[in-house]
Write a protein that holds these residues in place. Structure first.
Motif, mmCIF file in Angstrom:
data_model
loop_
_atom_site.group_PDB
_atom_site.id
_atom_site.type_symbol
_atom_site.label_atom_id
_atom_site.label_comp_id
_atom_site.label_asym_id
_atom_site.label_seq_id
_atom_site.Cartn_x
_atom_site.Cartn_y
_atom_site.Cartn_z
ATOM 1 N N GLU A 1 0.894 8.014 -10.577
ATOM 2 C CA GLU A 1 1.175 6.581 -10.590
ATOM 3 C C GLU A 1 1.874 6.219 -9.291
ATOM 4 O OE1 GLU A 1 3.396 5.597 -14.066
ATOM 5 O OE2 GLU A 1 1.807 6.207 -15.459
ATOM 6 N N HIS A 2 1.355 5.230 -8.597
ATOM 7 C CA HIS A 2 1.973 4.818 -7.343
ATOM 8 C C HIS A 2 1.635 3.357 -7.056
ATOM 9 C CE1 HIS A 2 -2.017 6.467 -6.143
ATOM 10 N NE2 HIS A 2 -2.046 5.406 -5.354
ATOM 11 N N ARG A 3 2.288 2.822 -6.023
ATOM 12 C CA ARG A 3 2.073 1.428 -5.635
ATOM 13 C C ARG A 3 1.136 1.362 -4.435
ATOM 14 N NH1 ARG A 3 8.432 0.660 -5.232
ATOM 15 N NH2 ARG A 3 8.128 2.893 -4.877
ATOM 16 N N VAL A 4 0.234 0.386 -4.482
ATOM 17 C CA VAL A 4 -0.731 0.180 -3.397
ATOM 18 C C VAL A 4 -0.585 -1.256 -2.891
ATOM 19 C CG1 VAL A 4 -3.161 0.123 -2.751
ATOM 20 C CG2 VAL A 4 -2.331 1.887 -4.338
ATOM 21 N N ARG A 5 -0.545 -1.403 -1.569
ATOM 22 C CA ARG A 5 -0.415 -2.733 -0.979
ATOM 23 C C ARG A 5 -1.759 -3.445 -0.964
ATOM 24 N NH1 ARG A 5 1.021 -1.356 3.684
ATOM 25 N NH2 ARG A 5 -0.799 -1.995 4.927
ATOM 26 N N CYS A 6 -1.794 -4.630 -1.517
ATOM 27 C CA CYS A 6 -3.029 -5.427 -1.565
ATOM 28 C C CYS A 6 -3.217 -6.167 -0.246
ATOM 29 C CB CYS A 6 -2.970 -6.420 -2.726
ATOM 30 S SG CYS A 6 -2.760 -5.643 -4.331
#
Length: 677
Positions: free
Chosen positions: A193-198
């Motif tokens: 689980e991680h954050r991705v920049r849109c």
């Protein structure tokens, strides 16, 4: 290599054979023998792979292992895929093992054949799909995956580095660890689980799952396929749930649960460092009156502002938590041997929390006068565990309140002893209640112009097994702090009503009794009107039978006021008396309370100077009470001269040793039967 390791080699799950430098078998295991007989690898391999095997033997470097995946004999005219591993042994010998790879190859073939089908199925779920060819370094992304982040196909590089670069910097290390664990075969699936920049610059939380579907003969991953699932909403819910579980909703401060975790951590840290740790417990003095007089919205505003003030008084590294109500805790660590920092912080808390609060009050409202009391306990000086620190800080807080509030107090062993004494007193009081060791005494009151008593104040006594008969003032504070005041008050009221019913039945119908109840008991009873009504009906008295004595503090308490206005009180014939008027600061407006029927002047007023200006002042006070329709009684009357002087000033009756000392039930009954002179 010596061949005395036969049993150890036989434990291997694969077929094995010990070979010389040319691949000739010198010793074979049972599984090898069952499959190939006594032949070496050159005779066991499928003919089309034999040249490659011989080349490998010729080029093999002494001491360096090598392998070859090929088709091998499985039975008569039957071949299967297997991986040959050749490991160097001592004296130029080699150990060859064969691992069956038929099942793996069949699975990979099946995956490749179903590739288009399951990719379509994954895409249909709404998840984004990615397909990574590790051998070429290219990665393809489905339309759903690109749409998830707001990109079009021509804006994306077909490489794993593209989305890796969009991953939040704080999440990249763990993502690489989880990916490598799957590559190495230590995890059956890749999951992270991680954050991705849109494209718009915002981050989304995503769950990525994947699996290597093709590996090289040496186990290297060649192709990996997976998905991206948007879990932003779920993460927000988890964060909210975590905050609700660990933070106070009103003030935003850590709650009891988070304080416990931090305290456990800081105690271990203090044990390692040798430094001290302090727990400061505090609550707001007179806060309850804010809710009672101004409402809970104003009370909440006080708590929010108090939380901000507390945070402003402590160091940035300290934790401020709210336990509930107006109870707060400050946790301070890394303290040296002196108390200078603690004195400064505790003193600052007391001063800041006593300053006026900016509250949305009505124009005619009186701003609340608030303050704070603080109790301090230290590790390791006072305790070596969290529970003891809490208990000792609470005892120190109790001491601060007993010393007049608006101050701070450190824990001392004497406080522990006092706490233990209160606990013992509570235990003894419970036993006294169970064993009916309490008794009533009746202090007669005489009215001016009458020779017989028509009223008596009920006094509570405890027949202590070793100390003898004790007055209420010696044990009621302990009963109130232990919560037994309610049970004791119930008993007192029932017993008083029982005697009163008996005397009324004997013809003394005008006799009444005065009973004092603790403020906490009045407040508790006042929470339920039906409970009060049923309670008074069960007493079985009527008319002017019971008079409740209350002091000015109780009269001004909002909860007590709610009780005093209950119609059930008047319906049951319960009257109210303002007791001890004139003791300490008093307010003449208290005499105008519409529920009062009498006022009892304090002992200090009645035993003070009764001539000159003090006498005239007392005469005016009595006249004011009479103007409100109140009966005025004097207490502490010990001599006839004192009684006559008070009568001249206008009092309506007396009580004290001149009238009679306290009597038991039989003695008061005798008093009722004849003139008292």
């Amino acid at each position: 290599m010596p061949f005395d390791h036969q049993a150890l080699l036989e434990a291997l799950p694969q077929p094995w054979s010990v070979l010389d430098a040319h691949g000739v078998p010198l010793r074979t295991g049972r599984r090898w023998h069952e499959r190939f007989g006594v032949v070496g690898p050159a005779e066991a391999i499928a003919p089309e792979y034999r040249p490659e095997l011989l080349r490998r033997w010729r080029e093999a470097t002494p001491g360096t292992p090598w392998h070859l995946e090929a088709r091998w004999h499985k039975g008569p005219a039957q071949f299967g895929w297997a991986l040959l591993w050749v490991q160097p042994l001592d004296d130029g010998l080699w150990l060859a093992t064969l691992t069956d790879t038929d099942a793996q190859r069949a699975a990979e073939t099946q995956l490749r054949e179903a590739d288009a089908v399951w990719k379509l199925a994954l895409e249909a779920t709404g998840d984004g799909v990615w397909d990574w060819d590790l051998s070429t370094g290219t990665e393809l992304f489905s339309p759903n995956m690109l749409a998830l982040y707001g990109y079009s196909p021509d804006e994306v590089d077909p490489s794993p580095e593209f989305f890796d670069s969009l991953t939040h910097p704080e999440d990249r290390a763990q993502m690489a660890i989880d990916r490598q664990a799957h590559f190495d075969g230590r995890a059956p699936l890749y999951r992270n689980e991680h954050r991705v920049r849109c494209k718009d610059g915002n981050y989304k939380w995503i769950l990525t799952r994947g699996m290597v579907i093709n590996r090289a003969a040496d186990g290297r991953p060649l192709r990996m396929v997976g998905t991206h699932t948007d879990i932003t909403e779920r993460k927000a819910t988890e964060v909210m749930a975590w905050k609700q579980a660990n933070f106070d909703a009103l003030t935003g401060l850590p709650n009891r649960r988070m304080l416990a975790e931090r305290l456990a951590h800081d105690l271990k840290k203090a044990q390692r460092s040798g430094l001290r740790l302090a727990l400061l417990m505090l609550d707001l003095d007179h806060f309850k009156g804010v809710n009672d007089q101004h409402g809970h919205d104003v009370g909440d505003g006080v708590l929010i502002e108090a939380a901000q003030r507390i945070k402003a008084c402590v160091r940035e590294v300290d934790m401020v938590a709210r336990l509930g109500g107006d109870e707060f805790v400050v946790l301070m660590g890394d303290l040296d041997a002196g108390n200078e920092v603690l004195d400064r912080v505790a003193g600052s808390l007391v001063r800041r929390l006593a300053e006026p609060y900016e509250l949305p009050l009505r124009p005619d409202d009186t701003p609340p006068a608030l303050g704070a009391s603080v109790g301090l306990s230290l590790y390791p000086d006072d305790a070596d565990n969290a529970a003891a620190l809490h208990k000792h800080a609470d005892q120190a807080l109790y001491a601060a309140k007993r010393h007049g509030r608006g101050t701070f107090h450190y824990f001392t062993p004497a406080l522990q002893q006092a706490s233990e004494a209160r606990a013992r007193l509570g235990h003894e009081l419970r036993e006294a209640l169970a064993q009916q060791a309490f008794a009533l005494r009746f202090l007669p009151q005489r009215r001016v112009g009458r020779s017989q008593a028509q009223h008596a104040e009920v006094l509570l006594r405890w027949r202590h097994p070793t100390l003898g008969e004790l007055g209420a003032s010696s044990f009621l504070p302990g009963a109130e702090s232990s919560g037994l005041i309610h049970d004791i008050g119930d008993w007192l009221l029932r017993e008083a009503a029982k005697h009163l019913r008996a005397w009324h039945a004997q013809g003394h119908t005008e006799v009444g009794l005065s009973v004092s109840l603790a403020g906490t008991q009045l407040r508790q009873w006042g929470q339920s009107v039906p409970d009060w009504t049923a309670r008074l009906m069960r007493l079985g008295v009527s008319g002017t039978g019971i008079t409740l004595h209350i002091d000015e503090t109780q009269l001004r308490d909002a909860h007590t006021q709610a009780v005093l206005h209950l119609p059930a009180l008047r319906a049951a014939g319960i009257q109210l008396a303002l007791d001890g008027f004139g003791d300490g600061p008093c307010c003449l407006s208290s005499l105008t309370h519409r529920g009062l029927s009498r006022v009892v002047l304090s002992r200090g007023l009645c035993q003070g100077p009764l001539q000159g200006r003090p006498g005239e002042w007392l005469r005016g006070l009595i006249a004011l009470a009479h103007a409100q329709g109140l009966l005025v009684l004097a207490q502490g009357v010990d001599t006839q001269a004192q009684a006559e002087a008070l009568q001249a000033l206008g009092v309506d009756g007396w009580q004290g040793r001149w009238v009679s000392p306290p009597l038991d039930a039989a003695g008061f009954e005798a008093w009722l039967r004849g003139p008292t002179g």
